[in-house]
Design a protein around this motif. Structure first.
Motif, PDB file in Angstrom:
ATOM      1  N   GLU A  70     -56.764  12.848  49.456  1.00  0.00           N
ATOM      2  CA  GLU A  70     -55.901  13.436  49.075  1.00  0.00           C
ATOM      3  C   GLU A  70     -55.649  11.948  48.193  1.00  0.00           C
ATOM      4  O   GLU A  70     -55.562  11.616  48.358  1.00  0.00           O
ATOM      5  CB  GLU A  70     -55.095  13.480  50.572  1.00  0.00           C
ATOM      6  N   LYS A  71     -53.713  13.123  48.133  1.00  0.00           N
ATOM      7  CA  LYS A  71     -53.129  12.710  46.629  1.00  0.00           C
ATOM      8  C   LYS A  71     -52.243  11.558  47.690  1.00  0.00           C
ATOM      9  O   LYS A  71     -51.604  12.194  48.662  1.00  0.00           O
ATOM     10  CB  LYS A  71     -52.317  13.390  46.150  1.00  0.00           C
ATOM     11  N   GLY A  72     -51.507  11.046  47.419  1.00  0.00           N
ATOM     12  CA  GLY A  72     -50.762  10.572  48.573  1.00  0.00           C
ATOM     13  C   GLY A  72     -50.739   8.810  47.945  1.00  0.00           C
ATOM     14  O   GLY A  72     -51.080   8.167  47.425  1.00  0.00           O
ATOM     15  N   VAL A  73     -49.595   7.407  48.808  1.00  0.00           N
ATOM     16  CA  VAL A  73     -49.485   6.232  48.800  1.00  0.00           C
ATOM     17  C   VAL A  73     -50.453   5.671  49.794  1.00  0.00           C
ATOM     18  O   VAL A  73     -49.835   5.925  51.202  1.00  0.00           O
ATOM     19  CB  VAL A  73     -48.584   5.346  48.538  1.00  0.00           C
ATOM     20  N   TYR A  74     -50.957   4.978  49.620  1.00  0.00           N
ATOM     21  CA  TYR A  74     -51.695   3.581  50.660  1.00  0.00           C
ATOM     22  C   TYR A  74     -50.210   2.789  51.160  1.00  0.00           C
ATOM     23  O   TYR A  74     -50.117   2.010  50.278  1.00  0.00           O
ATOM     24  CB  TYR A  74     -52.919   3.348  50.511  1.00  0.00           C
ATOM     25  N   HIS A  75     -50.359   2.517  52.168  1.00  0.00           N
ATOM     26  CA  HIS A  75     -49.270   1.764  52.758  1.00  0.00           C
ATOM     27  C   HIS A  75     -49.998   0.414  53.995  1.00  0.00           C
ATOM     28  O   HIS A  75     -50.662   0.344  54.116  1.00  0.00           O
ATOM     29  CB  HIS A  75     -47.770   2.220  53.671  1.00  0.00           C
ATOM     30  N   CYS A  76     -49.239  -0.474  53.877  1.00  0.00           N
ATOM     31  CA  CYS A  76     -49.241  -1.804  54.679  1.00  0.00           C
ATOM     32  C   CYS A  76     -49.180  -1.008  56.006  1.00  0.00           C
ATOM     33  O   CYS A  76     -48.215  -0.622  56.445  1.00  0.00           O
ATOM     34  CB  CYS A  76     -48.363  -2.911  54.637  1.00  0.00           C
ATOM     35  N   ALA A  77     -49.699  -1.021  56.909  1.00  0.00           N
ATOM     36  CA  ALA A  77     -50.367  -0.816  58.814  1.00  0.00           C
ATOM     37  C   ALA A  77     -48.905  -1.285  59.122  1.00  0.00           C
ATOM     38  O   ALA A  77     -48.685  -1.267  59.733  1.00  0.00           O
ATOM     39  CB  ALA A  77     -51.874  -0.578  58.855  1.00  0.00           C
ATOM     40  N   ALA A  78     -49.044  -2.663  58.657  1.00  0.00           N
ATOM     41  CA  ALA A  78     -47.828  -3.612  59.584  1.00  0.00           C
ATOM     42  C   ALA A  78     -46.582  -3.701  59.402  1.00  0.00           C
ATOM     43  O   ALA A  78     -45.664  -3.409  60.074  1.00  0.00           O
ATOM     44  CB  ALA A  78     -48.074  -5.107  59.294  1.00  0.00           C
ATOM     45  N   CYS A  79     -46.664  -3.491  57.670  1.00  0.00           N
ATOM     46  CA  CYS A  79     -44.757  -3.721  57.820  1.00  0.00           C
ATOM     47  C   CYS A  79     -44.169  -2.084  56.304  1.00  0.00           C
ATOM     48  O   CYS A  79     -43.658  -1.988  56.413  1.00  0.00           O
ATOM     49  CB  CYS A  79     -44.902  -4.923  57.243  1.00  0.00           C
ATOM     50  N   ASN A  80     -45.581  -1.368  56.218  1.00  0.00           N
ATOM     51  CA  ASN A  80     -45.456   0.319  56.056  1.00  0.00           C
ATOM     52  C   ASN A  80     -45.092  -0.004  53.666  1.00  0.00           C
ATOM     53  O   ASN A  80     -44.477   1.001  53.800  1.00  0.00           O
ATOM     54  CB  ASN A  80     -43.562   1.180  56.353  1.00  0.00           C
ATOM     55  N   THR A  81     -45.187  -1.012  53.751  1.00  0.00           N
ATOM     56  CA  THR A  81     -45.356  -1.152  52.033  1.00  0.00           C
ATOM     57  C   THR A  81     -45.969  -0.743  51.558  1.00  0.00           C
ATOM     58  O   THR A  81     -47.470  -0.553  51.745  1.00  0.00           O
ATOM     59  CB  THR A  81     -44.726  -2.887  51.716  1.00  0.00           C
ATOM     60  N   PRO A  82     -45.099  -0.096  50.192  1.00  0.00           N
ATOM     61  CA  PRO A  82     -47.301   0.348  49.230  1.00  0.00           C
ATOM     62  C   PRO A  82     -47.440  -0.465  48.918  1.00  0.00           C
ATOM     63  O   PRO A  82     -46.712  -1.111  48.646  1.00  0.00           O
ATOM     64  CB  PRO A  82     -45.906   1.809  48.445  1.00  0.00           C
ATOM     65  N   LEU A  83     -48.709   0.218  48.621  1.00  0.00           N
ATOM     66  CA  LEU A  83     -49.836  -0.817  48.362  1.00  0.00           C
ATOM     67  C   LEU A  83     -50.348  -0.128  47.283  1.00  0.00           C
ATOM     68  O   LEU A  83     -50.685  -1.205  45.895  1.00  0.00           O
ATOM     69  CB  LEU A  83     -50.631  -1.652  49.206  1.00  0.00           C
ATOM     70  N   PHE A  84     -50.915   0.358  47.462  1.00  0.00           N
ATOM     71  CA  PHE A  84     -51.721   1.523  45.892  1.00  0.00           C
ATOM     72  C   PHE A  84     -51.699   3.101  46.107  1.00  0.00           C
ATOM     73  O   PHE A  84     -51.680   3.779  47.310  1.00  0.00           O
ATOM     74  CB  PHE A  84     -53.341   1.343  46.829  1.00  0.00           C
ATOM     75  N   LYS A  85     -51.985   3.287  45.020  1.00  0.00           N
ATOM     76  CA  LYS A  85     -51.286   4.687  44.871  1.00  0.00           C
ATOM     77  C   LYS A  85     -53.095   5.647  44.807  1.00  0.00           C
ATOM     78  O   LYS A  85     -54.257   5.339  44.570  1.00  0.00           O
ATOM     79  CB  LYS A  85     -50.803   5.172  43.411  1.00  0.00           C
ATOM     80  N   SER A  86     -53.202   6.783  44.985  1.00  0.00           N
ATOM     81  CA  SER A  86     -54.214   7.520  45.355  1.00  0.00           C
ATOM     82  C   SER A  86     -54.705   7.835  44.130  1.00  0.00           C
ATOM     83  O   SER A  86     -55.989   7.476  44.232  1.00  0.00           O
ATOM     84  CB  SER A  86     -53.929   9.351  45.922  1.00  0.00           C
TER      85      SER A  86
END
Length: 161
Positions: A70-86
């Protein structure tokens, strides 16, 4: 003469007590998001805590995010910081979600020597959570990097249509 030699040996011995231990303990990084061990354990699942806070690794092919397209953004599961784009995700065949680049400034890097050789470790720049490792065997037509990331360290946020 013996007393002088003994004095020199004792002086050298005590001067070697030095700064190595002191520099290791004073080198702790500080992060914008910090919590106690108990707070992290309350917030994260056991697997997330093991990976993000204890630098563990999930079993390959165990994360549903490995096959996510899917298209979107992968965030840190601990603090919700955007880390990687799909759009930078690719199938590396390794069993872990892989990306050819990070979102600049949101991923920090360090050195990991736990398994007998040196690897470049990645962690969230906001909370310090362990994400995975980066290698130089990624797609040659892009950055040449393979950010090999534990899926349990990520939270996927789908793009709005």
């Amino acid at each position: 003469m013996k007393k002088l030699a003994l004095l020199i040996i004792i002086t050298v011995f005590f001067s070697c007590n030095g700064t190595a231990q002191k520099s290791q303990t004073s080198n702790k990084e500080s992060y914008a998001v910090t919590k106690t061990k108990a707070e992290w354990k309350e917030q994260l699942t056991d697997e997330q805590y093991y990976i993000l806070r204890e630098a563990g690794t999930e079993r390959p092919f165990s994360s549903p995010l490995n096959d996510n397209s899917e298209k979107g953004v992968y965030h840190c599961a601990a603090c919700n910081t955007p880390l990687f784009k799909s759009e930078h995700k690719f199938d590396s065949g390794t069993g872990w979600p892989s990306f050819d680049r990070e979102i600049k400034g949101n991923v920090a890097f360090g050195t990991d020597t736990k398994i007998g050789y040196t690897r470049d470790e990645e962690h969230c720049a906001t909370c310090g959570g362990h994400l995975g490792h980066v290698f130089n065997d990624g797609p040659k037509n892009t950055t040449g990097k393979r950010h090999c990331i534990n899926g349990a360290a990520l939270k996927f946020v789908a793009a709005e249509d």
